[in-house]
Each structure stands twice: as structure tokens, then as C-alpha cells.
Design a protein around this motif. Sequence first.
Motif, PDB file in Angstrom:
ATOM      1  N   CYS A  92      13.265  87.484  13.794  1.00 28.49           N
ATOM      2  CA  CYS A  92      14.316  87.699  12.788  1.00 28.49           C
ATOM      3  C   CYS A  92      13.952  86.876  11.549  1.00 28.49           C
ATOM      4  O   CYS A  92      14.103  85.661  11.539  1.00 28.49           O
ATOM      5  N   LEU A  93      13.446  87.546  10.517  1.00 30.35           N
ATOM      6  CA  LEU A  93      12.955  86.836   9.335  1.00 30.35           C
ATOM      7  C   LEU A  93      14.038  86.718   8.276  1.00 30.35           C
ATOM      8  O   LEU A  93      14.819  87.649   8.070  1.00 30.35           O
ATOM      9  N   GLN A  94      14.056  85.577   7.644  1.00 36.34           N
ATOM     10  CA  GLN A  94      15.017  85.316   6.559  1.00 36.34           C
ATOM     11  C   GLN A  94      14.631  86.164   5.356  1.00 36.34           C
ATOM     12  O   GLN A  94      13.524  86.020   4.826  1.00 36.34           O
ATOM     13  N   PHE A  95      15.520  87.071   4.956  1.00 36.64           N
ATOM     14  CA  PHE A  95      15.228  87.905   3.787  1.00 36.64           C
ATOM     15  C   PHE A  95      15.707  87.165   2.545  1.00 36.64           C
ATOM     16  O   PHE A  95      16.895  87.026   2.301  1.00 36.64           O
ATOM     17  N   ASN A  96      14.755  86.649   1.757  1.00 32.29           N
ATOM     18  CA  ASN A  96      15.110  85.877   0.566  1.00 32.29           C
ATOM     19  C   ASN A  96      14.393  86.471  -0.647  1.00 32.29           C
ATOM     20  O   ASN A  96      13.758  87.525  -0.547  1.00 32.29           O
ATOM     21  N   GLN A  97      14.489  85.794  -1.781  1.00 36.98           N
ATOM     22  CA  GLN A  97      13.893  86.342  -3.014  1.00 36.98           C
ATOM     23  C   GLN A  97      12.381  86.533  -2.865  1.00 36.98           C
ATOM     24  O   GLN A  97      11.828  87.539  -3.319  1.00 36.98           O
ATOM     25  N   LYS A  98      11.759  85.598  -2.166  1.00 38.66           N
ATOM     26  CA  LYS A  98      10.311  85.686  -1.978  1.00 38.66           C
ATOM     27  C   LYS A  98       9.963  86.980  -1.222  1.00 38.66           C
ATOM     28  O   LYS A  98       9.045  87.708  -1.575  1.00 38.66           O
ATOM     29  N   PHE A  99      10.769  87.235  -0.219  1.00 38.72           N
ATOM     30  CA  PHE A  99      10.566  88.442   0.583  1.00 38.72           C
ATOM     31  C   PHE A  99      10.819  89.695  -0.258  1.00 38.72           C
ATOM     32  O   PHE A  99      10.087  90.681  -0.187  1.00 38.72           O
ATOM     33  N   ALA A 100      11.890  89.617  -1.049  1.00 39.74           N
ATOM     34  CA  ALA A 100      12.262  90.778  -1.861  1.00 39.74           C
ATOM     35  C   ALA A 100      11.155  91.131  -2.854  1.00 39.74           C
ATOM     36  O   ALA A 100      10.977  92.301  -3.201  1.00 39.74           O
ATOM     37  N   ASN A 101      10.397  90.106  -3.289  1.00 41.35           N
ATOM     38  CA  ASN A 101       9.336  90.342  -4.278  1.00 41.35           C
ATOM     39  C   ASN A 101       7.996  90.719  -3.634  1.00 41.35           C
ATOM     40  O   ASN A 101       7.031  90.981  -4.337  1.00 41.35           O
TER      41      ASN A 101
END
Length: 310
Positions: A92-101
Motif C-alpha cells: 500500500c503505497l502513499q500517494f503523494n505529490q511525488k507519486f502524482a508527478n
Amino acid sequence: MKIIRHVENLPKRVCGSVITIGNFDGLHLGHQNILDEVSNYSEVFKLKSILVTFQPYPEEFFSKDKEKVFKINNLRDKYTLIAQKGIEEFVCLQFNQKFANMSAYDFIENILVKKLKAKIIIIGDDFKFGYRREGCFQLLKKLESRYHYKTYAQDSYLINNERVSSTAIRKQLIDGDLSQASSFLGRNFFITGTVVHGNKLGRTIGFPTANIATKNTNYPLRGVFIVMVELLNNTKLYGVANIGNRPTIDGKKIVLEVHILNFGSDIYGKRLRVRFLKKLRNEMKFETMNDLKQQINIDMNQAKNYIKNK
Ligand SMILES: Cc1cc2nc3c(=O)[nH]c(=O)nc-3n(C[C@H](O)[C@H](O)[C@H](O)COP(=O)(O)O)c2cc1C
Ligand SMILES: Nc1ncnc2c1ncn2[C@@H]1O[C@H](COP(=O)(O)OP(=O)(O)OP(=O)(O)O)[C@@H](O)[C@H]1O
């Protein structure tokens, strides 16, 4: 099945597996179909089965009003449903701004290949991932030989020519179409929560109710329902439930409360699951508590007839 929250220093057992990716909210029949395929490949090739998901959901992350995004299942229930399907590892990965980009290409190279060392990747035919949802099955396929994995797309699972999806189920629940939502889910919709203290007015009109508190109080359904209540020791009981703001007593908040039939035990603090079987009516404002009491009596009789004919 343990929850793995980071792709850094992944345990060895997780690497080189059969992987599927997505939100899997509701674990509906389309999802179940994919997970069966994952388990088949895992058995045939003697590889572990891994599900990769995100928290919050990308849609939730991008939403301005996070409270308003309603999820069919909370993380705990999703975990339980996935474990019941025999999936061995839950990432379960944390979806954050880094992921969004992160571009779709980077997601494949850095997460699926370098970190997870994926051997087999199984996704639905319309699954999209990465920055601007630019990643898809075709991209995974194109990079197969470079990264030494195999990828397979599962055909869309349809019911009456409609693709089963979490979005469709959320809409059915909001529209009060419980039976269609249940048929897409492959089970009755349920909410799990903890019994908390209410106003204790229910018992004064002869209907003690268990008020259920949940983290996500943005309930999709409204109205009065026949329900099955499952205490987590596996006791199953029938009941009648109301989801609404209780206009008769000028309630403000939306609450879920259940009157369990033929039951008198103290269950404050207990976790329970409420399965919604049938909608009886919309919530109404009554002139007096006595009028409300009479209506709840009618609701209970309807519930008893329903149970008798089951
Ligand atoms: C089966 C059922 C149906 C209900 N229907 C209504 C309703 O139509 N209108 C309403 O204002 N409250 C309705 N209620 C909520 C009652 O107002 C509430 O249970 C009562 O005020 C007791 O609240 P308490 O448990 O917080 O003391 C219903 C409750 C149940 C269990
Ligand atoms: N009806 C379906 N048939 C086949 N595969 C599906 C179906 N629904 C979802 N999947 C696949 O299951 C995985 C997880 O799906 P995900 O939860 O992201 O999609 P979804 O149920 O369509 O949700 P949403 O409505 O939010 O897009 C993805 O690989 C997706 O393509």
C-alpha cells in the motif's frame, strides 16, 4: 498477509512476483476476476501474488474536498477482502505529490522493475497509471522484453453490457440502487464501525439502537434498511437500520444506527459490520416520537417477513 508501506528495502519474498495494481475499492466482481487470474499465475509459476494499491486514492488526493470523496471500503475492510481472495502480499503505497508527478515510464522502471522486480504483471484492459494517466497495458507490453517481465490484460468484466467499476457502484449506492450495487459487488454492501453512545432516546420508545461510528462518515446511502449485523466473533443477527440526520429529533449529523432484532446485550465499544440487504423507505420527519415508534414497528414487521421468506 502484512501491509508493506514502502518500496525501499522490500523484503526479498516480495520481489520477483505476480503483480496487479489499482485502487480495488469495493473489491467488486471485476477485481475478483483479476485476483483469480493473479492466483492462477502465482500457482502455475510458483511465484508470490502481490497487490499494489495506493493510499489515499489518486482521486482522493486530487480532490479539493477530500471529505466528500466516498470510498466503498475502508483500508481495513479492503485488506480483509483481499486476504480472503488468497493474495499473499499487500503493498500500500502513499500517494503523494511525488507519486502524482511520476511518469508512467518511471513507475514501470523504478517501482515495478527496480524495486518490485516484477515477473508477471496483470491488469485490467483499461487500467491507466502514471502522470496524466499516460501509462496503460500497451506501454507495459512495449517494455516487456527490455525489463524481462510478462504482462497480461484481463478483459473487462461486464454485467448487462456495463463494465463493473468502483465508480459505477458508488453512483448506484448514491442513487439508492442497493440491489444493482450488490450485484456488481458480488456481495451485499457493508459498513464496519464501532458501537458508540447515542442520545439514548431509542430505548425510551422501545427501540434501543446501536450507533455506529466510522472513520469515513460520508455514507453513500440514506434511509431505512433491513440489515444483517455481524459481530466480529461471527455472530450474525438481523436488524433494521437508519442512515440520516433524524429530522424527528432535529439531529444535525448524519448517523448510522441499528436496532438489532431480539437482542439485549451491551455491545458498546464492539466492532460490527452492517450488511445492507434491502431498502425499506426514506427517512421521514414525524410529528411525535409516538408516530416514529409506530413506523419503526411497521419497519420491523417488514423485516421479520423478509427474513421469514429468505
Ligand atoms: C429502523 C429505524 C428507522 C428510523 N426512522 C427514522 C425516521 O424516519 N425519522 C427520524 O427522524 N428518525 C428515524 N430513526 C432514528 C430515531 O429518531 C432514533 O433512533 C431515535 O431518536 C433514538 O436515537 P438515539 O439512539 O441517538 O437515542 C429511525 C431509527 C431506526 C432504528
Ligand atoms: N470490470 C473489470 N474488468 C476487468 N478488470 C477490471 C474491471 N474493473 C477493474 N478492473 C481492473 O482491476 C484493477 C484495479 O482497478 P481499479 O480499482 O483501479 O479500477 P475500477 O474498479 O475501474 O475503478 P474506477 O471506477 O475508480 O476506475 C485494474 O487493473 C483495473 O483495470
